[in-house]
Design a protein around this motif. Sequence first.
Motif, short mmCIF file in Angstrom:
data_model
loop_
_atom_site.label_atom_id
_atom_site.label_comp_id
_atom_site.label_asym_id
_atom_site.label_seq_id
_atom_site.Cartn_x
_atom_site.Cartn_y
_atom_site.Cartn_z
N GLY A 179 16.88 6.04 -14.59
CA GLY A 179 17.29 6.65 -15.86
C GLY A 179 16.26 7.54 -16.50
N LYS A 180 15.13 7.75 -15.84
CA LYS A 180 14.07 8.60 -16.38
C LYS A 180 13.45 9.40 -15.26
N PHE A 231 -3.43 -6.72 0.11
CA PHE A 231 -2.04 -6.44 -0.24
C PHE A 231 -1.99 -5.80 -1.62
N PRO A 232 -1.07 -4.88 -1.85
CA PRO A 232 -0.95 -4.30 -3.18
C PRO A 232 -0.21 -5.24 -4.12
N ALA A 233 -0.40 -5.04 -5.43
CA ALA A 233 0.47 -5.67 -6.42
C ALA A 233 1.72 -4.80 -6.54
N TYR A 234 2.84 -5.43 -6.88
CA TYR A 234 4.12 -4.72 -7.01
C TYR A 234 4.60 -4.77 -8.45
N TYR A 235 5.38 -3.78 -8.87
CA TYR A 235 5.78 -3.64 -10.26
C TYR A 235 7.31 -3.52 -10.35
N PRO A 236 8.02 -4.66 -10.50
CA PRO A 236 9.48 -4.65 -10.55
C PRO A 236 10.05 -3.77 -11.67
N GLU A 237 9.31 -3.67 -12.80
CA GLU A 237 9.82 -2.89 -13.93
C GLU A 237 9.84 -1.39 -13.64
N LEU A 238 9.12 -0.96 -12.59
CA LEU A 238 9.11 0.44 -12.20
C LEU A 238 9.73 0.62 -10.81
N SER A 239 10.60 -0.31 -10.45
CA SER A 239 11.26 -0.28 -9.15
C SER A 239 12.77 -0.35 -9.33
N SER A 240 13.50 0.08 -8.30
CA SER A 240 14.96 0.07 -8.35
C SER A 240 15.50 -0.09 -6.93
N GLN A 298 8.24 10.80 -17.17
CA GLN A 298 8.48 9.88 -18.29
C GLN A 298 8.03 8.46 -17.96
N LEU A 299 7.98 8.13 -16.67
CA LEU A 299 7.65 6.76 -16.26
C LEU A 299 6.17 6.55 -16.01
#
Length: 440
Positions: A112-113, A219-228, A117-118
């Motif tokens: 949606g952005k 391993f990387p950290a993952y960010y669900p709030e910036l994933s789809s 914007q993200l």
Amino acid sequence: MKEQSNIPTGKVERAGRFITTGLKVGTNYLKHYTRRLVDPNLSKESLHADNAEDIYDTLSHLKGSALKVAQMLSMDKGMLPKAYSDMFAMSQYSAPPLSGPLVVNTFQKTLGKSPSQLYDKFEMQAANAASIGQVHRAWKWGKQLAIKIQYPGVANSVKSDLRIVKPFAVRIVGMNEVDMDKYFEEIETKLLEETDYKLELRRSMELSALCAHIPNLVFPAYYPELSSDRVITMDWLDGHHLREFLQRNPSQEARNKIGQALWDFYDFQMHRLKKVHADPHPGNFLMREDGTVGIFDFGCIKEIPEDFYTNYFMLVDKEVLKDEARRMEIYTNLEMIHPSDSPKEVAFYSGLFQQMIDLMTLPFTQERFDFGNEAYFQEIYDYMDYLYNLKEVRDSKVARGSRHSLYVNRTYFGLYSILSELKAEVVTSTTSPVKELVEQ
């Protein structure tokens, strides 16, 4: 590399591209045999080179499942003519990337952005482009991030692409269609999973946490709030893909540490978790001179059924295989031998399989193994070439080997190939799964 402004997503349009490529391949054969009338000694190398270039050009612009199959074939040394394996290997690192407008459109549709914007900063030029998606660099919260973006239409075209690409695979590999039907079903299942980025995100977070204790893995950290469903945001990992890493002349100590880390990574997943990162091509690992290795792609995970696991690793134990009746039982359970086989076929195929098993399981039977032993790998390639050219094998009407063996074998073959390139010496006796199985 030139960017793509669009990807054909409709079944008819994608099929049309394959048909056009098929006509080109047919023309290449006609040209080749015309040249042979003039020069009877002309080899097929130029024909393979022309066909490989035309097929890869089509697959790299279509993206998705078709290109992924090419990538898988490129990992199986000895299966393809060299011209194909060299060309298809490009899909591991450098397929043509999507243009900026398509990237922005993906974000707008799924999150949606726009990227601007993200994230605080987003590089519109892709850092890496492969078969299912491409990776961009971004910054947020003072961190450098990697943004994985799936190509448009990939998820919806898996089944139709595989139906269209199968005749090319049959012709290139020389495998009969019975085998292809059996294994393409397994490939389809895995490819559908790979296009499910929400599933990949969950698996990435779960398996990264479970394997975090293994030395020298990052391993990387993952960010669900910036994933789809078509975007995954994770930490950016520094390092080099295998080819670049080796060009930097790393020390043998660094090679061994990375080799050991990768062996331990797969050993732990296979024997403790019974599910394994089943896409061990070099594009999924980032290597550093200090002997650490970054792992960041968990799109392809093979869950190992208990009965398959038990029978598969019984093949490592020479004492077990000395028992003829038990050996035949294991071969039958793994679908290497079939109940309908004649005594002559049983003797023929069990002999072939036993030699192959002895070769492939050799690292498991030693305390340490030198994967820099070129003679060992040459023996494997020579034997695979021998099998490939056996008339009985090529004309067989029965698919031999469980569907589960496809990705498990691919995993080990990919791991062996990387360890061979590293010329790493590895402690391979970190666990003893066979002893546990025999004692049960």
